[in-house]
Design a protein around this motif. Structure first.
Motif, PDB file in Angstrom:
ATOM      1  N   SER A 134       0.831  -1.209   0.000  1.00 12.82           N
ATOM      2  CA  SER A 134       0.000   0.000   0.000  1.00 12.82           C
ATOM      3  C   SER A 134       0.862   1.255   0.000  1.00 12.82           C
ATOM      4  N   LEU A 135       1.931   1.220   0.762  1.00 10.39           N
ATOM      5  CA  LEU A 135       2.801   2.389   0.872  1.00 10.39           C
ATOM      6  C   LEU A 135       3.539   2.639  -0.443  1.00 10.39           C
ATOM      7  N   ILE A 136       3.952   1.578  -1.100  1.00  9.99           N
ATOM      8  CA  ILE A 136       4.583   1.713  -2.413  1.00  9.99           C
ATOM      9  C   ILE A 136       3.598   2.349  -3.406  1.00  9.99           C
ATOM     10  N   GLN A 137       2.352   1.901  -3.353  1.00  8.28           N
ATOM     11  CA  GLN A 137       1.346   2.438  -4.263  1.00  8.28           C
ATOM     12  C   GLN A 137       1.050   3.909  -3.997  1.00  8.28           C
ATOM     13  N   ARG A 138       1.103   4.324  -2.751  1.00  3.35           N
ATOM     14  CA  ARG A 138       0.854   5.733  -2.422  1.00  3.35           C
ATOM     15  C   ARG A 138       1.986   6.632  -2.908  1.00  3.35           C
ATOM     16  N   GLY A 139       3.182   6.110  -3.120  1.00  2.00           N
ATOM     17  CA  GLY A 139       4.272   6.900  -3.662  1.00  2.00           C
ATOM     18  C   GLY A 139       5.086   7.607  -2.601  1.00  2.00           C
ATOM     19  N   ASP A 140       6.142   8.277  -3.052  1.00  2.00           N
ATOM     20  CA  ASP A 140       7.091   8.923  -2.155  1.00  2.00           C
ATOM     21  C   ASP A 140       6.955  10.438  -2.137  1.00  2.00           C
TER      22      ASP A 140
ATOM     23  N   TRP B 238       3.392  17.059   5.482  1.00  2.00           N
ATOM     24  CA  TRP B 238       3.082  16.169   6.603  1.00  2.00           C
ATOM     25  C   TRP B 238       2.912  14.722   6.143  1.00  2.00           C
ATOM     26  N   SER B 239       2.430  14.527   4.922  1.00  2.00           N
ATOM     27  CA  SER B 239       2.289  13.169   4.407  1.00  2.00           C
ATOM     28  C   SER B 239       3.658  12.519   4.241  1.00  2.00           C
ATOM     29  N   ARG B 240       4.626  13.274   3.757  1.00  2.00           N
ATOM     30  CA  ARG B 240       5.993  12.759   3.646  1.00  2.00           C
ATOM     31  C   ARG B 240       6.541  12.412   5.029  1.00  2.00           C
ATOM     32  N   ALA B 241       6.216  13.246   6.017  1.00  2.00           N
ATOM     33  CA  ALA B 241       6.686  12.976   7.381  1.00  2.00           C
ATOM     34  C   ALA B 241       6.097  11.673   7.912  1.00  2.00           C
ATOM     35  N   TRP B 242       4.799  11.435   7.662  1.00  2.00           N
ATOM     36  CA  TRP B 242       4.185  10.187   8.120  1.00  2.00           C
ATOM     37  C   TRP B 242       4.877   8.988   7.468  1.00  2.00           C
ATOM     38  N   LYS B 243       5.239   9.148   6.199  1.00  2.00           N
ATOM     39  CA  LYS B 243       5.880   8.043   5.485  1.00  2.00           C
ATOM     40  C   LYS B 243       7.270   7.723   6.031  1.00  2.00           C
ATOM     41  N   ILE B 244       7.948   8.711   6.620  1.00  2.00           N
ATOM     42  CA  ILE B 244       9.208   8.404   7.310  1.00  2.00           C
ATOM     43  C   ILE B 244       8.942   7.382   8.410  1.00  2.00           C
ATOM     44  N   ASN B 245       7.898   7.626   9.189  1.00  2.00           N
ATOM     45  CA  ASN B 245       7.537   6.728  10.280  1.00  2.00           C
ATOM     46  C   ASN B 245       7.102   5.360   9.764  1.00  2.00           C
ATOM     47  N   PHE B 246       6.326   5.346   8.689  1.00  2.00           N
ATOM     48  CA  PHE B 246       5.894   4.063   8.115  1.00  2.00           C
ATOM     49  C   PHE B 246       7.093   3.216   7.697  1.00  2.00           C
ATOM     50  N   TRP B 247       7.998   3.811   6.930  1.00  2.00           N
ATOM     51  CA  TRP B 247       9.132   3.041   6.444  1.00  2.00           C
ATOM     52  C   TRP B 247      10.060   2.625   7.579  1.00  2.00           C
ATOM     53  N   ALA B 248      10.142   3.444   8.619  1.00  2.00           N
ATOM     54  CA  ALA B 248      10.921   3.034   9.797  1.00  2.00           C
ATOM     55  C   ALA B 248      10.292   1.806  10.434  1.00  2.00           C
ATOM     56  N   ARG B 249       8.961   1.789  10.563  1.00  2.00           N
ATOM     57  CA  ARG B 249       8.290   0.621  11.135  1.00  2.00           C
ATOM     58  C   ARG B 249       8.430  -0.605  10.224  1.00  2.00           C
ATOM     59  N   LEU B 250       8.573  -0.377   8.931  1.00  2.00           N
ATOM     60  CA  LEU B 250       8.811  -1.480   8.003  1.00  2.00           C
ATOM     61  C   LEU B 250      10.274  -1.908   8.007  1.00  2.00           C
ATOM     62  N   GLN B 251      11.080  -1.262   8.854  1.00  2.00           N
ATOM     63  CA  GLN B 251      12.491  -1.584   9.055  1.00  2.00           C
ATOM     64  C   GLN B 251      13.318  -1.379   7.792  1.00  2.00           C
ATOM     65  N   ASP B 252      12.889  -0.407   6.996  1.00  2.00           N
ATOM     66  CA  ASP B 252      13.611  -0.047   5.781  1.00  2.00           C
ATOM     67  C   ASP B 252      14.194   1.347   5.983  1.00  2.00           C
ATOM     68  N   GLY B 253      15.380   1.397   6.593  1.00  2.00           N
ATOM     69  CA  GLY B 253      15.988   2.672   6.938  1.00  2.00           C
ATOM     70  C   GLY B 253      16.317   3.520   5.731  1.00  2.00           C
ATOM     71  N   ASP B 254      16.744   2.913   4.640  1.00  2.00           N
ATOM     72  CA  ASP B 254      17.099   3.694   3.465  1.00  2.00           C
ATOM     73  C   ASP B 254      15.878   4.358   2.844  1.00  2.00           C
ATOM     74  N   HIS B 255      14.738   3.651   2.851  1.00  2.00           N
ATOM     75  CA  HIS B 255      13.531   4.272   2.300  1.00  2.00           C
ATOM     76  C   HIS B 255      12.998   5.349   3.256  1.00  2.00           C
ATOM     77  N   ALA B 256      13.099   5.115   4.548  1.00  2.00           N
ATOM     78  CA  ALA B 256      12.721   6.151   5.510  1.00  2.00           C
ATOM     79  C   ALA B 256      13.581   7.393   5.300  1.00  2.00           C
ATOM     80  N   HIS B 257      14.862   7.172   5.054  1.00  2.00           N
ATOM     81  CA  HIS B 257      15.764   8.299   4.820  1.00  2.00           C
ATOM     82  C   HIS B 257      15.428   9.016   3.522  1.00  2.00           C
ATOM     83  N   LEU B 258      15.017   8.266   2.499  1.00  2.00           N
ATOM     84  CA  LEU B 258      14.564   8.885   1.247  1.00  2.00           C
ATOM     85  C   LEU B 258      13.392   9.818   1.506  1.00  2.00           C
ATOM     86  N   MET B 259      12.450   9.386   2.342  1.00  2.00           N
ATOM     87  CA  MET B 259      11.299  10.241   2.652  1.00  2.00           C
ATOM     88  C   MET B 259      11.725  11.477   3.435  1.00  2.00           C
ATOM     89  N   LEU B 260      12.710  11.335   4.315  1.00  2.00           N
ATOM     90  CA  LEU B 260      13.238  12.495   5.022  1.00  2.00           C
ATOM     91  C   LEU B 260      13.879  13.469   4.032  1.00  2.00           C
TER      92      LEU B 260
END
Length: 784
Positions: free
Chosen positions: A617-623, A628-650
């Protein structure tokens, strides 16, 4: 990642001395603020100001958090509950538009919209001859919560500082020069409200008074009154009055103290005397020197701010660049120091916008504390289908628990107004709040039935009550403040849920409701069910901790099992609704159906199918998306344990927007690092701080015994190979500090605040320890 098997575990009773990075975090610029989104914010929780730093004209635009249009009002719509069964029948039959039309007529708030937060006024300092200058510099030091403007005119260097004092409840401005007798200026007050009255009370004090404008947009009167007093003292020189301004001539320095107040007492009462409040505030300041006020202010601020430090590998050369240029450069060149600065900026803004003072204190609103517009976007109120909650995500995690107090005070009020809405709109016990509230604690559905009827706003806010107990272990708070509110919210939803007649398993569902701002009025959006399950589980666990209401707790958990479960759809996605209708090309700003991933704790690696569906779902929503939506996605990707993608959102959030340096106009950050929806919404700042913390530390998962697990570096990106953090908080009431090198943990120190069992994980390595309050567990070793 994992610890080496030779890891040593030692129980100690003294800190090891984790320290700050060498340089304090500072926002710096080489030009005055060209607009409001380049000015620098200061605040004491109640009073806020934006400091522009103009040399010839220094503007300080200020706010007071209880200045709103409107007045005490009951927003409930009498007779609304009469149409509730019909709304549900229409929705079950697929007649969405008919249901929305009926709801607009019979179910919505009165009036249909809520009230707007207001600007108070400006302090304007005019400096004759300061239009030709050199060596201009302005900055905001986050560690001292002080702005500084410095420049040279001729052979004289002028320095202005400004801060909002929490101890003294005033905004302080100080002007000095490096040569005696060189400080000359004219000080004026300017009101933001249409009928403001300005006068000089005496040779040292200006006054601004008036009544808040009526809200003609809705035909609503505004009974609130307000007052501000600006008092000036000097070293040397003289002060004189001139046309309701104060003129300073030939001083060595000048100190200006601004007190501001309204007639607001509480959401039902606006009978206070704001003039007397201002006079009392300045009387208490008395004859304090500027240095004394500043020292007390800095000490007070640092008691909170210094609890957490973050070093991600600063570059001293980059630290000297103007911050807006640094953000622009960040898109092409790594700058971990900027990311650490952004983390601390969120903490700074929360301290500045959400503290209880002697004059009260409101929660951080959609713009925190800062607003210059009479008609701000979305009224700058409290939008609680994500935004207000995001404001408080970093509070517990980054060791600022005290900053939640204004939010909890508001929840006490909302339990009253929301109790009436529960009765009038749903014929239900307990309390409910929909997707917004304002100063007057409106709790009924507003704006439009296709998104305003969303009854889980109060339940989501209640999560912060449970978090406060989890992170602090404060059982008294749980008993006296949190549990009554949790119980009341649960009582409402225990009554509100209905069986789905289309479902052979007779699951319980919510409705009428919506998936926030997406898809219109429906029955059973996934987010509702996730929030309600969390609420029931938290309330039941709180009851067990307090040893009360065992039967009620059992009832909640039985209902919990009957709520419609999360579903995986045909595209491999987590379904947003009961029906499998998600569009894989839909990149809507809200990602509401992933609430169970973050800030909930229902979807984890221990639920692998749902975990993968959430990722899809997160992949489909895009980066992309709003700030604030980008900020929420940092948290989502962190919970998915994908630090590099969380960093991309940051990185995507740290995109400079609406600046003279770039043509980009979309979501990101402004010159002053304020989050840009656009327009300005402060939630993205707080969401980013939370997301960075979640990349380094998580504690939402549980072990087999039900104890929360502290996960160390669960989503560390490759961009941060070395670093350290001190003072983060974890569930179970633990305080965590750690360092890492080469992407591997090298040192950890954990303080037990409440004596709960400790379960620690890094990679595949697990450690279990019993603790007592005050114990410190120190781990030294290297990761394989």
């Amino acid at each position: 990642m994992m610890f080496r098997r030779s890891l040593v575990v030692v129980m100690v009773f003294a800190m090891t001395g984790f320290t700050w990075a060498a340089a304090p975090p500072v926002l710096r610029y080489d030009q005055p603020a060209a607009d409001w989104n380049a000015a620098l914010p200061i605040g004491n929780g109640r009073l806020g100001a934006m400091v522009f730093g103009g040399p010839a004209e220094g503007r300080i635009q200020f706010n007071e958090d209880s200045l709103w249009v409107g007045g005490p009002n009951d927003y409930a719509h009498e007779g609304a509950a009469e149409v509730l069964p019909e709304l549900r029948r229409l929705l079950f039959e697929g007649k969405q538009k008919e249901a929305e039309n009926l709801a607009m007529q019979r179910f919505m708030s009165q009036p249909l919209r809520q009230m707007a937060y207001q600007p108070f006024g400006d302090v304007v300092l005019t400096f004759a001859g300061h239009d030709k200058l050199t060596d201009y510099h302005r900055e905001l030091n986050l560690q001292t919560a002080t702005t500084t403007t410095r420049y040279t005119v001729g052979e004289v260097t002028y320095t202005r500082t400004a801060f909002a004092s929490h101890p003294d409840n005033v905004i302080v401005i100080h002007v000095t020069a490096d040569k005696p007798g060189a400080v000359s200026l004219t000080a004026a007050l300017k009101g933001a409200q249409p009928e403001a009255k300005i006068e000089a009370i005496d040779d040292h004090t200006l006054s601004l008074t008036g009544k808040v404008r009526d809200y003609k947009r809705l035909g609503v009167p505004s009974p609130e009154h307000y007052a501000a007093h600006l008092r000036i003292t000097t070293q040397g020189g003289r002060i004189s009055r001139h046309d309701n301004t104060l003129v300073i001539d030939g001083a060595d320095s000048a100190t200006l103290m601004l007190a501001a107040a309204t007639s607001y007492v509480n959401y039902k009462d606006v009978s206070a005397d704001p003039v007397a409040r201002c006079a009392d505030t300045l009387s208490k300041v008395g004859g304090k020197s500027y240095q004394q006020m500043h020292d007390e202010h800095v000490a007070d601020h640092r008691k909170l701010f210094d609890r957490v430090s973050l070093d991600l590998g600063a570059d001293a050369a980059l630290d000297k660049l103007p911050t807006d240029q640094r953000v622009l450069r960040h898109k092409k060149e790594p700058d971990a120091g900027l990311e650490a600065l952004f983390f601390q900026y969120g903490r700074y803004l929360l301290i500045a916008s959400s503290r209880t003072t002697s004059g009260g204190g409101q929660p951080a609103n959609l713009q925190g504390l800062w607003n210059q517009d009479l008609d701000p976007s979305w009224e700058s109120k409290y939008t609680i289908n994500i935004n207000t909650e995001m404001n408080y995500w970093p509070a517990e995690l980054t060791n600022l628990s005290e900053c939640t107090e204004p939010l909890f005070d508001a929840l006490d009020d909302l339990a009253v107004t929301g109790g009436r809405v529960a009765k009038i709109h749903y014929d239900a016990p307990g309390w409910v709040v929909h997707h917004n509230f304002d100063l007057w604690r409106g709790a009924a559905p507003i704006n439009n039935s296709n998104h305003g009827i969303w009854p889980t706003g109060g339940a989501w806010l209640a999560q912060h009550l449970w978090w406060h107990y989890q992170f602090t272990g404060d059982k008294r708070f749980l008993r006296e403040r949190a549990y009554p509110l949790l119980k009341g919210a649960s009582e409402f939803f225990a009554h509100y849920l209905v069986e789905d007649p289309r479902d052979d398993e007779h699951h319980l569902i919510s409705g009428p409701s919506n998936s926030p701002e997406h898809g219109g009025l429906v029955m059973g959006p996934a987010m509702d069910h996730q929030i309600i399950r969390y609420l029931f589980a938290a309330t039941a666990e709180a009851a067990r901790v307090l040893e009360v209401d065992a039967d009620f707790a059992d009832r909640l958990m039985k209902l919990h099992t009957r709520i419609a479960p999360n579903k995986i759809g045909k595209h491999g996605q987590l379904q947003e609704w009961l029906e499998d209708v998600d569009n894989p090309k839909d990149q809507h700003r809200h990602v509401s159906h992933l609430w169970a991933l973050h800030p909930g704790e229902e979807i984890t690696p221990e639920t692998p199918k749902l975990f993968d569906a959430a990722r899809q779902s997160l992949i489909q929503r895009g980066d992309g998306g709003t700030g604030w939506s980008r900020a929420w996605k940092i948290n989502f990707w962190a919970r998915l344990q994908d630090g590099d993608h969380a960093h991309l959102m940051l990185t995507n959030l740290l995109t400079l927007t609406r600046s003279p340096l770039t043509k980009y106009k979309g979501g990101g950050v402004y010159t002053n690092l304020f989050d840009a929806h656009p327009p300005f919404q402060i939630d993205g700042n707080f969401g980013a701080t939370s997301g960075i913390a979640e990349m380094l530390l998580q504690s939402h998962r549980r072990d087999d015994a039900g104890h929360y697990i502290i996960d160390l570096l669960p989503a560390l990106p490759g961009a941060w190979p070395e670093g350290s953090v001190t003072g983060l908080r974890a569930r179970g009431a633990f305080e965590v500090s750690m360092t890492w090198r080469g992407g591997k943990l090298t040192q950890v120190e954990i303080k037990s605040l409440a004596g709960h069992p400790l379960t620690l994980r890094c990679g595949d390595m697990m450690i279990h320890r019993e603790t007592k309050p005050g114990d410190i567990i120190r781990l030294d070793g290297r990761l394989q």
